[in-house]
Write a protein that holds these residues in place. Structure first.
Motif, PDB file in Angstrom:
ATOM      1  N   SER A  74      14.424   8.870  -1.205  1.00  0.00           N
ATOM      2  CA  SER A  74      14.782   8.450  -2.751  1.00  0.00           C
ATOM      3  C   SER A  74      13.878   9.026  -3.601  1.00  0.00           C
ATOM      4  N   LYS A  84      21.421  10.319 -17.729  1.00  0.00           N
ATOM      5  CA  LYS A  84      21.538  10.170 -16.182  1.00  0.00           C
ATOM      6  C   LYS A  84      22.651  11.083 -15.912  1.00  0.00           C
ATOM      7  N   SER A  85      23.892  10.679 -16.756  1.00  0.00           N
ATOM      8  CA  SER A  85      25.052  11.436 -16.493  1.00  0.00           C
ATOM      9  C   SER A  85      24.902  12.801 -16.780  1.00  0.00           C
ATOM     10  N   THR A  88      22.898  14.067 -13.384  1.00  0.00           N
ATOM     11  CA  THR A  88      23.765  14.274 -12.232  1.00  0.00           C
ATOM     12  C   THR A  88      24.864  15.247 -12.426  1.00  0.00           C
ATOM     13  N   GLN A  91      23.122  19.470 -12.157  1.00  0.00           N
ATOM     14  CA  GLN A  91      22.124  19.266 -11.320  1.00  0.00           C
ATOM     15  C   GLN A  91      21.251  20.678 -11.209  1.00  0.00           C
ATOM     16  N   THR A 291      17.649   7.574  -6.098  1.00  0.00           N
ATOM     17  CA  THR A 291      18.500   8.286  -5.346  1.00  0.00           C
ATOM     18  C   THR A 291      19.385   9.340  -6.140  1.00  0.00           C
ATOM     19  N   THR A 293      22.464   9.618  -7.224  1.00  0.00           N
ATOM     20  CA  THR A 293      23.298   9.016  -7.886  1.00  0.00           C
ATOM     21  C   THR A 293      22.505   8.104  -9.131  1.00  0.00           C
ATOM     22  N   ASP A 294      21.491   7.710  -8.751  1.00  0.00           N
ATOM     23  CA  ASP A 294      20.767   6.783  -9.810  1.00  0.00           C
ATOM     24  C   ASP A 294      19.263   7.444  -9.877  1.00  0.00           C
TER      25      ASP A 294
END
Length: 300
Positions: A74, A84-85, A88, A91, A291, A293-294
């Protein structure tokens, strides 16, 4: 006037006082508080997991106190955006991974995906060392013969203000003809190089690849399959490192990580994948769990 009172659960409430109207208190919804993550906190509490985590490097002269090892630790981090959106969802622009934490508690990070295929230098018959190479100049925004603004100065990866979050450090560079050795031995060789260049952007060393597969490192010249399946730095491409082989038969080569999981000798004029590497300034604080996703988000 806003007064914040701390609760034992690290939840905060805002109390708003309207002095003119004489209203004493209006309580807000709860505000969750999380202690920011720093390089020091990673060192104090390594993040281990079934697919790898953070561990001491195992070599005294390593400039990294902690390295992320294994298949998929991680260690995802966003750079170039605090959303964050956005990170992700895009990328190729914004997602990076943490190689480790150095002795000054700075995060050493590498771009998750390459920025493209580039030469190390435009000639392989001249004795060109890393600070003289077209790739070094292009990554650091220095005018060169072949490239300019590959990374520094490229707003795709470096929006306004983000350059200030990267530390200028002394990068070691030199030659090494040995690849069939342990990760710790290769690291020992490279960390004893005496020549340095002060810059913001580099590449991973060949020793980074050997050391980040498992705790204590691995010989990726022999255990290629293990270094494909258990090393998160493997990128399924022919990728440049900053580690130079030197002269061979009058021509000059640098080490790559090849598509077969081991080290390869790349002629300077071969177009190979490039993933920039840099150190974040020591005052950086993060939120998130690391991670994909986070991912970690820079909060200061």
């Amino acid at each position: 006037n806003y007064t914040f009172t701390e609760q034992t659960t690290k939840t905060f409430y805002a109390y708003i006082k309207d002095l003119a109207e004489g209203i004493s208190e209006v309580k807000s919804d709860s505000i969750e508080y999380k202690v920011p993550i720093t390089g020091g906190s990673i060192v104090d509490n390594p993040n281990a997991g079934p697919n790898g985590g953070a561990s001491a490097s195992g070599v005294a002269q390593d400039n990294l106190k902690i390295r992320y090892y294994g298949k998929n630790p991680s260690n995802y981090i966003c750079f170039g955006t605090t959303n964050k959106s956005t990170c992700t969802g895009e990328q190729n622009k914004y997602m990076y991974r943490i190689i480790g934490v150095d002795k000054s508690n700075r995060f050493k990070v590498i771009k998750k995906t390459p920025i493209g295929l580039f030469y190390w230098h435009n000639s392989y018959s001249s004795d060109i060392k890393w600070p003289e190479s077209d790739l070094y100049k292009g990554l650091n925004g220095i005018s060169g013969e072949k490239y300019s603004n590959l990374f520094i100065g490229n707003t795709t990866y470096m929006p306004s203000g983000w350059n200030d979050k990267i530390e200028t450090i002394n990068w070691k560079y030199g030659d090494n003809e040995i690849d069939n050795t342990s990760g710790t031995s290769l690291l020992d060789i490279e960390m004893k190089w005496n020549d340095t260049v002060s810059a913001k952007i580099g590449l991973m060393y060949l020793s980074d690849y050997y050391m980040n597969g498992k705790i204590g490192g691995e010989n990726c010249a022999v255990n290629r399959n293990d270094c494909i399946t258990n090393n998160w730095l493997y990128n399924n491409s022919y990728e440049w490192t900053m580690s130079r082989i030197g002269n061979s038969g009058g021509y000059y080569y640098s080490w790559t990580v090849d598509i077969n999981g081991g080290p390869g000798g790349g002629s300077f004029v071969n177009p190979n994948s490039v993933r920039p590497v840099f150190y974040l300034i020591s005052s950086i604080e993060l939120s998130g769990s690391g991670t994909i996703t986070d991912p970690y988000i820079i909060v200061n």
